[in-house]
Design an enzyme around this catalytic site. Sequence first.
Site, PDB file in Angstrom:
ATOM      1  N   ASP A 200       1.140  -1.175   0.031  1.00 19.00           N
ATOM      2  CA  ASP A 200       0.350  -0.132   0.176  1.00 19.00           C
ATOM      3  C   ASP A 200       0.864   1.222   0.191  1.00 19.00           C
ATOM      4  O   ASP A 200       1.575   1.610   1.076  1.00 19.00           O
ATOM      5  CB  ASP A 200      -0.926  -0.134   1.043  1.00 19.00           C
ATOM      6  CG  ASP A 200      -2.070   1.149   0.927  1.00 19.00           C
ATOM      7  OD1 ASP A 200      -1.679   1.876   0.303  1.00 19.00           O
ATOM      8  OD2 ASP A 200      -2.726   1.233   1.969  1.00 19.00           O
ATOM      9  N   GLU A 226      -1.845  -0.999  -4.128  1.00 15.02           N
ATOM     10  CA  GLU A 226      -2.395  -0.720  -3.628  1.00 15.02           C
ATOM     11  C   GLU A 226      -2.360   0.531  -4.102  1.00 15.02           C
ATOM     12  O   GLU A 226      -1.401   1.387  -3.606  1.00 15.02           O
ATOM     13  CB  GLU A 226      -2.881  -0.561  -2.331  1.00 15.02           C
ATOM     14  CG  GLU A 226      -4.137   0.264  -1.638  1.00 15.02           C
ATOM     15  CD  GLU A 226      -4.871  -0.532  -0.806  1.00 15.02           C
ATOM     16  OE1 GLU A 226      -4.544  -1.805   0.023  1.00 15.02           O
ATOM     17  OE2 GLU A 226      -5.074  -0.166   0.755  1.00 15.02           O
ATOM     18  N   GLU A 252     -10.250   3.977  -1.991  1.00 14.00           N
ATOM     19  CA  GLU A 252     -10.555   3.998  -0.834  1.00 14.00           C
ATOM     20  C   GLU A 252     -10.499   5.515  -0.748  1.00 14.00           C
ATOM     21  O   GLU A 252     -11.471   5.773   0.178  1.00 14.00           O
ATOM     22  CB  GLU A 252      -9.669   3.999   0.153  1.00 14.00           C
ATOM     23  CG  GLU A 252      -8.104   4.573   0.201  1.00 14.00           C
ATOM     24  CD  GLU A 252      -7.583   3.931   1.257  1.00 14.00           C
ATOM     25  OE1 GLU A 252      -7.346   4.777   2.679  1.00 14.00           O
ATOM     26  OE2 GLU A 252      -6.698   2.892   0.923  1.00 14.00           O
ATOM     27  N   HIS A 302     -12.395  -0.844   1.611  1.00 11.68           N
ATOM     28  CA  HIS A 302     -11.455  -0.996   2.241  1.00 11.68           C
ATOM     29  C   HIS A 302     -11.379  -0.520   3.650  1.00 11.68           C
ATOM     30  O   HIS A 302     -12.881  -0.288   4.202  1.00 11.68           O
ATOM     31  CB  HIS A 302     -10.917   0.223   2.055  1.00 11.68           C
ATOM     32  CG  HIS A 302      -9.702   1.351   2.882  1.00 11.68           C
ATOM     33  ND1 HIS A 302     -10.507   2.367   3.705  1.00 11.68           N
ATOM     34  CD2 HIS A 302      -8.411   1.056   3.227  1.00 11.68           C
ATOM     35  CE1 HIS A 302     -10.004   3.097   3.984  1.00 11.68           C
ATOM     36  NE2 HIS A 302      -8.523   1.849   4.199  1.00 11.68           N
TER      37      HIS A 302
HETATM   38 MG   LIG Z   1      -4.905   1.886   1.476  1.00 12.36          MG
END
Ligand SMILES: [Mg+2]
Length: 388
Positions: A200, A226, A252, A302
């Site tokens: 991420d 991500e 997200e 998420h």
């Molecule tokens: Mg994230």
Amino acid sequence: MRIVEIKSHVLEYDLPEQLGYSQQYYVKRSAHLVEVITDEGITGWGECFGPGNVARANKTIVEKVIQPMVLGMNPIERDVIWHKVYNLLRDHGQKGMPMQSLSGVDIALWDIAGKVANLPIHAMLGGAHRTDVSVYGYGMMLRPEPAASLVSRFEDEAAAIKDMGFVATKMKVGLGPRDDIKLCEAVRRGIGDEFPFMVDANHCYTTSDAFKVGCALEELDAYWFEEPIAPEDHDGYRELRARLEVNISGGEAEFNRWGWRQILENRGLDIAQPEVCALGGISEYQRVLALCHAHFTPVVNHVWGSAIAITTNLHLLASMPPMPGGLHPWEPMLEFDTTHNAFRDDLLTQPLNIQKAVKENAGRVSIPMGPGLGVEPDREIIEHYKAA
Ligand SMILES: [Mg+2]
């Protein structure tokens, strides 16, 4: 039945250590719960995404802006309420904090509807396609320490998360491409060749740096990459997805059906990560899920925040149809934060005990079966952690 009051509870405490992601370090954990009170003694609970001072500002939106719009309305008519609030706020914020605030209210209305119908939320949504779900554990947050020590920390932490029984793990990056690739290699060493891991970036890279890291992630067989770049950079996402084999995930930071329509039509995501506590609540999540599946984009929600957010997501994961389906279909996972979080562990009168379930049930947790969310927060805990 009528709505008589909406209360916002911002909770906060000092973390035992400083944690970070690519945008900042932080020392406080917070959560923002919403309580919708009716004239018939039934109360619903929801949660708004957004930490610290964002939560404090969202509390003002919930109590001073949304509450006056919906007082006296029938809480069962949650779609009518959603559209009244959205239409009145459209000129002032189609994304961001107004949508985060509406999300918590909407989730609380679903909790009320389930309690009135005596059905769990996943049953209200059409039933459980699965009665338990696998869980991935995220950790490996950044710390304010030299890259070399972070490398050895990440290797150990990844191994520890694997040992806890999770089915996959997720790490942060954000030191810059060179050191980030070292962090990813350390995680792969820590978990061995077979165990899935995800990375991420919280949108910290330029497109060219994202290509560099993405190529390394292909070599390391990462499952997804991500938010590699800024969520507004639709062209960049499309280019990354076209040229990299690693799955590109994100979403997200996107809101409501109109925002999601744009990023799905752009074809820049392999995996969609809608955040129910931000994008507009359960009512809007259902529309976003339908859009994702209309584009044949798989969804892994998420998840961030307290046990209320986790429980909400358990119901959504239960009611998510298989896409495209099959004998051994692609399955969603629950995202689970393994770092210190009292609002995950101590908030509920009957804790979810997810880590224990993961350890004992090969990485899977069951879906709550009680009416509404099927969980209740402990008012003493809310009082204890109330933010100043
Ligand atoms: Mg994230």
